[in-house]
Design an enzyme around this catalytic site. Structure first.
Site, PDB file in Angstrom:
ATOM      1  N   ASP A   1     -46.982   6.534  28.495  1.00 20.22           N
ATOM      2  CA  ASP A   1     -46.787   7.225  26.946  1.00 20.22           C
ATOM      3  C   ASP A   1     -46.527   6.378  26.121  1.00 20.22           C
ATOM      4  O   ASP A   1     -46.783   6.863  24.949  1.00 20.22           O
ATOM      5  CB  ASP A   1     -45.930   8.536  27.196  1.00 20.22           C
ATOM      6  CG  ASP A   1     -46.480   9.583  28.074  1.00 20.22           C
ATOM      7  OD1 ASP A   1     -47.670   9.958  27.754  1.00 20.22           O
ATOM      8  OD2 ASP A   1     -45.845  10.221  28.725  1.00 20.22           O
TER       9      ASP A   1
ATOM     10  N   HIS B   1     -39.064   6.108  34.135  1.00 10.99           N
ATOM     11  CA  HIS B   1     -39.937   6.661  35.008  1.00 10.99           C
ATOM     12  C   HIS B   1     -39.486   7.033  36.282  1.00 10.99           C
ATOM     13  O   HIS B   1     -38.620   6.044  36.837  1.00 10.99           O
ATOM     14  CB  HIS B   1     -41.261   5.699  35.418  1.00 10.99           C
ATOM     15  CG  HIS B   1     -42.307   6.602  35.863  1.00 10.99           C
ATOM     16  ND1 HIS B   1     -42.668   6.971  37.234  1.00 10.99           N
ATOM     17  CD2 HIS B   1     -43.395   7.204  35.167  1.00 10.99           C
ATOM     18  CE1 HIS B   1     -43.674   7.626  37.195  1.00 10.99           C
ATOM     19  NE2 HIS B   1     -44.082   7.769  36.010  1.00 10.99           N
TER      20      HIS B   1
HETATM   21  N1  ACO Z   1     -33.719   6.278  27.492  1.00 13.43           N
HETATM   22  C1  ACO Z   1     -32.625   6.170  27.820  1.00 13.43           C
HETATM   23  N2  ACO Z   1     -31.896   6.056  29.149  1.00 13.43           N
HETATM   24  C2  ACO Z   1     -32.715   6.491  30.135  1.00 13.43           C
HETATM   25  C3  ACO Z   1     -34.196   6.782  29.945  1.00 13.43           C
HETATM   26  C4  ACO Z   1     -34.443   6.904  28.715  1.00 13.43           C
HETATM   27  N3  ACO Z   1     -35.935   7.142  28.132  1.00 13.43           N
HETATM   28  N4  ACO Z   1     -34.800   7.286  30.973  1.00 13.43           N
HETATM   29  C5  ACO Z   1     -33.856   7.108  31.938  1.00 13.43           C
HETATM   30  N5  ACO Z   1     -32.551   6.655  31.484  1.00 13.43           N
HETATM   31  C6  ACO Z   1     -31.430   6.237  32.118  1.00 13.43           C
HETATM   32  C7  ACO Z   1     -30.505   7.740  32.354  1.00 13.43           C
HETATM   33  O1  ACO Z   1     -29.915   7.982  31.326  1.00 13.43           O
HETATM   34  C8  ACO Z   1     -29.804   7.377  33.496  1.00 13.43           C
HETATM   35  O2  ACO Z   1     -28.776   6.512  33.211  1.00 13.43           O
HETATM   36  P1  ACO Z   1     -27.396   6.712  33.921  1.00 13.43           P
HETATM   37  O3  ACO Z   1     -27.704   6.445  35.646  1.00 13.43           O
HETATM   38  O4  ACO Z   1     -26.330   5.710  33.503  1.00 13.43           O
HETATM   39  O5  ACO Z   1     -26.909   8.066  33.961  1.00 13.43           O
HETATM   40  C9  ACO Z   1     -31.008   6.516  34.456  1.00 13.43           C
HETATM   41  O6  ACO Z   1     -31.637   5.976  33.395  1.00 13.43           O
HETATM   42  C10 ACO Z   1     -31.675   7.374  35.412  1.00 13.43           C
HETATM   43  O7  ACO Z   1     -32.345   8.429  34.364  1.00 13.43           O
HETATM   44  P2  ACO Z   1     -32.835   9.843  35.252  1.00 13.43           P
HETATM   45  O8  ACO Z   1     -33.073  10.810  33.785  1.00 13.43           O
HETATM   46  O9  ACO Z   1     -31.810  10.352  36.196  1.00 13.43           O
HETATM   47  O10 ACO Z   1     -34.228   9.472  35.768  1.00 13.43           O
HETATM   48  P3  ACO Z   1     -35.210  10.523  36.104  1.00 13.43           P
HETATM   49  O11 ACO Z   1     -36.004   9.771  37.381  1.00 13.43           O
HETATM   50  O12 ACO Z   1     -34.683  11.802  36.362  1.00 13.43           O
HETATM   51  O13 ACO Z   1     -36.111  10.725  34.846  1.00 13.43           O
HETATM   52  C11 ACO Z   1     -37.836  10.538  33.069  1.00 13.43           C
HETATM   53  C12 ACO Z   1     -37.508   9.958  34.514  1.00 13.43           C
HETATM   54  C13 ACO Z   1     -37.776  11.962  32.768  1.00 13.43           C
HETATM   55  C14 ACO Z   1     -39.157  10.032  32.866  1.00 13.43           C
HETATM   56  C15 ACO Z   1     -36.775   9.803  31.928  1.00 13.43           C
HETATM   57  O14 ACO Z   1     -36.835   8.331  32.338  1.00 13.43           O
HETATM   58  C16 ACO Z   1     -37.019  10.252  30.694  1.00 13.43           C
HETATM   59  O15 ACO Z   1     -36.569  11.297  30.415  1.00 13.43           O
HETATM   60  N6  ACO Z   1     -37.767   9.405  29.846  1.00 13.43           N
HETATM   61  C17 ACO Z   1     -37.996   9.809  28.525  1.00 13.43           C
HETATM   62  C18 ACO Z   1     -39.190  10.884  28.500  1.00 13.43           C
HETATM   63  C19 ACO Z   1     -40.547  10.127  28.971  1.00 13.43           C
HETATM   64  O16 ACO Z   1     -41.140   9.220  28.363  1.00 13.43           O
HETATM   65  N7  ACO Z   1     -41.313  10.925  29.555  1.00 13.43           N
HETATM   66  C20 ACO Z   1     -42.626  10.524  30.130  1.00 13.43           C
HETATM   67  C21 ACO Z   1     -42.736   9.910  31.518  1.00 13.43           C
HETATM   68  S1  ACO Z   1     -44.391   9.469  31.955  1.00 13.43           S
HETATM   69  C22 ACO Z   1     -45.158  10.776  32.336  1.00 13.43           C
HETATM   70  O17 ACO Z   1     -44.655  11.943  32.657  1.00 13.43           O
HETATM   71  C23 ACO Z   1     -46.551  10.797  32.226  1.00 13.43           C
END
Ligand code: ACO
Length: 379
Positions: free
Chosen positions: A316, A262
């Site tokens: 979620d 998140h």
């Molecule tokens: N699985 C694996 N690694 C992850 C995940 C994940 N679900 N989420 C973040 N990371 C890692 C990234 O790879 C990144 O690693 P790095 O720094 O080594 O490159 C680090 O954690 C930061 O992640 P970002 O993608 O930069 O975080 P951001 O804040 O941009 O994204 C998001 C947040 C979009 C929710 C992301 O965590 C994601 O895509 N999760 C999966 C989809 C999801 O469950 N969405 C629902 C969110 S809740 C909602 O909207 C109601």
């Protein structure tokens, strides 16, 4: 002056708001100052009370709540022309696309843009909250070739939605758990769909366009669409034994694990904690779900691998398991999220109108200047 660019506007305030508060390090979420656990787990709280609190910034007294519930009940039905329009939708279309089209279509019937008239604001709030569940349920029945079911005035907001979906009156425990889950999803500061609603609202367009815009934004798999993806992922994993090999494989391919991570929370989302408890209550009453064991094992494995990065279950991750047990089809999870989040979108719409300035951010230009035009025959 140098302006720092931050992708995704991370950490940049886009507004001032008193609607909800999140502390992502401590795992705190408050609606109008009330902690989410305190609000959602009150035996007397309902989703409509929560919506009233978010939109009008006060807990309604008995009379105010009864009047609001009555207005919502009165406006639940859909115009035949909207139902006729839905008949033309392809059955294979995603229910979020159907909902977005129907939300926009409401503007054809009810748009007045009398945005400085509190009675118009109230009317729009009521119509949107009342009709979204009916539209979602109608599309579900119509795509199966059935006629939509009329709403039942003797049922609560959540119970009526479950009834319109299945044509059966839901068990009171199931209806209560569904209502709590609506409260949990109702609002969450400036997330992508709320921001989208606010940008649209800031042009002073009509509220149905605001909601249609937010529905389109919620649909994406990085936002509301993740709960659907979680169930698909748990089905793909298939067994507790396959959790760790699956996770290894995904991480090697640098794929995201759906339902985890998140932008704001760096601990387990407080809503995920409550939803997990609700899932357990449902399984106790209506029987186990094998995907729950897979989910718990996956949470453990992800925490071991990614906990140091602050990657924990988000809202979620467990909501899909709750909805599945309530008999809601997987591709309706995001529309159900929209039913609930409409309360937050409307609260932000109203707050935006109170002190409106059109959103017009700037950009950092990375293109060319003074480029020559090349005639087509020379390209
Ligand atoms: N699985 C694996 N690694 C992850 C995940 C994940 N679900 N989420 C973040 N990371 C890692 C990234 O790879 C990144 O690693 P790095 O720094 O080594 O490159 C680090 O954690 C930061 O992640 P970002 O993608 O930069 O975080 P951001 O804040 O941009 O994204 C998001 C947040 C979009 C929710 C992301 O965590 C994601 O895509 N999760 C999966 C989809 C999801 O469950 N969405 C629902 C969110 S809740 C909602 O909207 C109601």
């Amino acid at each position: 002056m140098t302006v720092e660019y931050r992708a995704g506007l991370e950490g940049i305030p886009a507004t001032q708001s008193s609607i909800s508060f999140v502390d992502g390090q401590k795992g705190i979420l408050e609606y109008r100052g009330i902690p989410i656990q305190e609000l959602a787990m009150q035996p007397g709280n309902t989703f409509l009370e929560t919506a009233y609190l978010l939109i009008w910034n006060e807990l309604p007294n008995r009379e105010a709540l009864a009047e609001f519930e009555h207005e919502i009940q009165f406006h639940r039905r859909l115009k035949y022309r909207i139902r006729d329009m839905m008949k033309c939708f392809p059955e294979s279309g995603h229910p979020m696309d159907a909902l977005q089209a129907c939300a926009a279509a409401l503007g054809l019937f009810y748009s007045k843009r009398a945005l400085d008239d509190p009675s118009y604001i109230r009317e729009a709030v009521v119509r949107i909250l009342a009709k979204i569940p009916t539209m979602v349920a109608a599309f579900q029945l119509m795509r199966k070739g059935n006629d939509p079911v009329q709403p039942r005035d003797d049922l609560s907001y959540g119970a009526n939605f479950l009834y319109m979906l299945s044509e059966e009156e839901p068990d009171p425990i199931a209806a209560r758990i569904f209502d709590i889950s609506l409260t949990l999803h109702a609002e969450h500061t400036i997330n992508a769909s709320t921001f989208s609603a606010m940008v649209t609202a800031s042009t002073l367009t009509d509220p149905y366009a605001v909601i249609a815009s937010a529905v389109g934004t919620l649909a994406g798999p990085l936002h509301g669409g993740a709960s659907e993806e979680v169930i698909n992922m748990l089905e793909e994993i298939g067994s507790v034994e396959n959790v760790r090999p699956f996770l290894e494989d995904r991480l090697t391919r640098k794929d995201k694990i759906m339902g985890f991570g998140h932008r704001v929370y760096k601990v387990k989302d407080p809503r995920a904690i409550i939803l997990q408890q609700l899932a357990e209550q449902l399984f106790e009453k209506f029987g186990q779900d094998k995907y729950y064991d897979i989910a718990v094992e996956l949470e453990k494995a992800v925490e071991e691998k990614l906990g140091h990065k602050g990657i924990y279950p988000n809202v979620d991750f467990y909501s899909g398991l709750v909805y599945r047990k309530l008999g809601i089809p997987t591709d309706l999870f995001t529309p159900v999220f929209a039913i609930s989040r409409a309360a937050g979108w409307l609260a932000h719409w109203k707050e935006q109108l109170a002190e409106n300035r059109i959103f017009r951010p700037t950009q950092i230009y990375t293109g060319l200047h003074n480029s020559p035009y090349i005639p087509i025959e020379k390209r």
